[in-house]
Design an enzyme around this catalytic site. Structure first.
Site, PDB file in Angstrom:
ATOM      1  N   ASP A 148      71.049  99.577  92.941  1.00 34.88           N
ATOM      2  CA  ASP A 148      71.931 100.344  92.062  1.00 34.88           C
ATOM      3  C   ASP A 148      72.434 101.634  92.699  1.00 34.88           C
ATOM      4  O   ASP A 148      73.595 102.011  92.505  1.00 34.88           O
ATOM      5  CB  ASP A 148      71.221 100.657  90.741  1.00 34.88           C
ATOM      6  CG  ASP A 148      71.094  99.437  89.848  1.00 34.88           C
ATOM      7  OD1 ASP A 148      71.754  98.422  90.141  1.00 34.88           O
ATOM      8  OD2 ASP A 148      70.335  99.494  88.869  1.00 34.88           O
ATOM      9  N   SER A 160      65.622 102.324  91.767  1.00 35.15           N
ATOM     10  CA  SER A 160      66.668 103.121  92.422  1.00 35.15           C
ATOM     11  C   SER A 160      67.403 104.028  91.446  1.00 35.15           C
ATOM     12  O   SER A 160      68.027 105.014  91.858  1.00 35.15           O
ATOM     13  CB  SER A 160      67.667 102.210  93.145  1.00 35.15           C
ATOM     14  OG  SER A 160      68.423 101.445  92.239  1.00 35.15           O
ATOM     15  N   SER A 161      67.328 103.732  90.150  1.00 35.97           N
ATOM     16  CA  SER A 161      67.940 104.624  89.163  1.00 35.97           C
ATOM     17  C   SER A 161      67.259 105.984  89.138  1.00 35.97           C
ATOM     18  O   SER A 161      67.840 106.966  88.662  1.00 35.97           O
ATOM     19  CB  SER A 161      67.863 103.991  87.768  1.00 35.97           C
ATOM     20  OG  SER A 161      68.562 102.765  87.741  1.00 35.97           O
ATOM     21  N   THR A 193      90.223 107.746  94.499  1.00 36.45           N
ATOM     22  CA  THR A 193      90.799 106.735  93.628  1.00 36.45           C
ATOM     23  C   THR A 193      89.730 105.939  92.890  1.00 36.45           C
ATOM     24  O   THR A 193      88.645 105.698  93.408  1.00 36.45           O
ATOM     25  CB  THR A 193      91.694 105.762  94.413  1.00 36.45           C
ATOM     26  OG1 THR A 193      92.200 104.760  93.530  1.00 36.45           O
ATOM     27  CG2 THR A 193      90.936 105.080  95.548  1.00 36.45           C
ATOM     28  N   THR A 253      64.157  95.752  93.528  1.00 35.10           N
ATOM     29  CA  THR A 253      63.909  94.359  93.143  1.00 35.10           C
ATOM     30  C   THR A 253      63.179  93.579  94.218  1.00 35.10           C
ATOM     31  O   THR A 253      62.347  92.720  93.913  1.00 35.10           O
ATOM     32  CB  THR A 253      65.249  93.666  92.827  1.00 35.10           C
ATOM     33  OG1 THR A 253      65.894  94.351  91.745  1.00 35.10           O
ATOM     34  CG2 THR A 253      65.041  92.215  92.428  1.00 35.10           C
TER      35      THR A 253
END
Length: 345
Positions: free
Chosen positions: A94, A62-63, A280, A17
């Protein structure tokens, strides 16, 4: 602590971005020529450092960034390692935490700052967070004390916080404070001055030549448990061809269903040589499988504790270890201790 005069920093623009502009016709964000960033941040010249640029062509959302892009970043740093005091990587938010984690393992013996940053708003927008993030990241990358880098590790700088890269997760898609390091304190805070927590910063005991690694094994998967998860789902994931590692995202302090079929699937996978690491799902805290019966049953199946590791760190650590050609037993052993400050054992 102040940056030395004429420190040299290499800015690596991968995309994201921070280097985009809004298409007036569609309203969507599109990659723009990197000169856009140069034109919109004249403040870089005022820092007094020699800032050079390397561009990914074409820039990547970034995906679309993964092991191949990580290797390209590592090669860029290696090729320029002796020429610069520090490195700043501009990256989409991301998958920034995945990239920061991967680079922390791939850049063995790193002794210079590698700071990832980006923004939630394009750099040309009035309220952009990109300017402050970039300017401060460059200043941190240039900062030395007694001739030595203050932060010789891979970090993410975002919204006034400098965080260890392999401890960081993106937590918000809308706010400027998009990242958080739940299980490890911030390494620095940028206010009127930049206040470094020097006792928290990772420093190698011995200064050795940088040893880059270029092989990452992608035969790894994330399995997130949820109420009602079916045997068909678990079986299909654990029987993916050539699967080597599983990051098992469990409830609370490492708990999962105790159904016979679930435990059997895990046990059989471990017996086939698949490394399963328990982390977790919670935003913070650590796995303690001995705490409840639901966790102890996982231990008995051969599932490893991921301690307080993030999912991003566990995934890239498995990719890295298997990429080094280690046996399943060797990978299991290495997952049980910290390589570069990524977990607290």
């Amino acid at each position: 602590m102040r940056p030395l005069d004429k420190a040299s920093v290499l800015l690596i623009y991968t995309g994201g971005t921070i280097g985009m502009m809004e298409n007036p016709e569609t309203g969507s964000l599109e990659a723009f020529n990197f000169r856009h960033i140069r034109e919109n941040i004249p403040e870089l010249k005022k820092l007094g450092h020699a800032v050079s640029f390397v561009l990914f062509d074409p820039p990547l959302d970034s995906s679309d960034i993964g092991p191949e892009s990580w290797v390209k970043m590592v090669r860029t740093i290696v090729d320029n390692y002796d020429k610069y005091d520090g490195f700043v990587i501009l990256h989409g938010t991301d998958t920034m935490a995945f990239t920061a984690s991967a680079l922390s393992f791939m850049l063995e013996n790193l002794n210079k700052p590698v700071i990832l940053t980006g923004s939630q708003l394009p750099i040309n927008m009035l309220r952009t967070d990109g300017k402050e993030n970039l300017i401060t990241a460059v200043e941190i990358a240039a900062t030395k004390e007694n001739g030595k880098p203050v932060v010789p590790e891979v970090c993410i700088f975002f919204e006034n916080l400098l965080m260890r890269g392999n401890r960081t997760t993106k937590i918000n898609a809308d706010d400027f404070n998009a990242f958080h390091s739940s299980n490890y304190p911030a390494l620095a805070r940028a206010g009127v001055t930049i206040r470094y927590e020097t006792n928290l910063i990772y420093r190698p005991q011995l200064i050795k030549p940088l040893k880059p690694h270029y092989e990452m094994d992608e035969h790894v998967v994330v399995l997130k448990v949820f109420p009602g998860i079916s045997e068909d789902v678990v079986q299909s994931i654990l029987h993916i061809p050539n699967l080597k590692g599983v990051v098992l995202e469990t409830f609370g302090s490492g708990n999962a269903p105790t159904d016979e079929w679930f435990l059997r699937q895990l046990r059989e996978a471990v017996e086939r040589g698949i490394t399963i690491v328990n982390v977790t799902q919670c935003a913070g805290g650590r796995v303690e499988m001995h705490r409840y019966e639901a966790g102890r049953t996982l231990l008995e199946c051969g599932v490893l504790s991921g301690y307080d590791s993030t999912t991003e760190s566990a995934v890239t650590k498995l990719m890295f270890l298997f990429g080094q050609g280690l046996t399943p037993k060797e990978v299991r052993d290495h997952m049980q201790y910290s390589l570069i400050g990524e977990v607290t054992i």
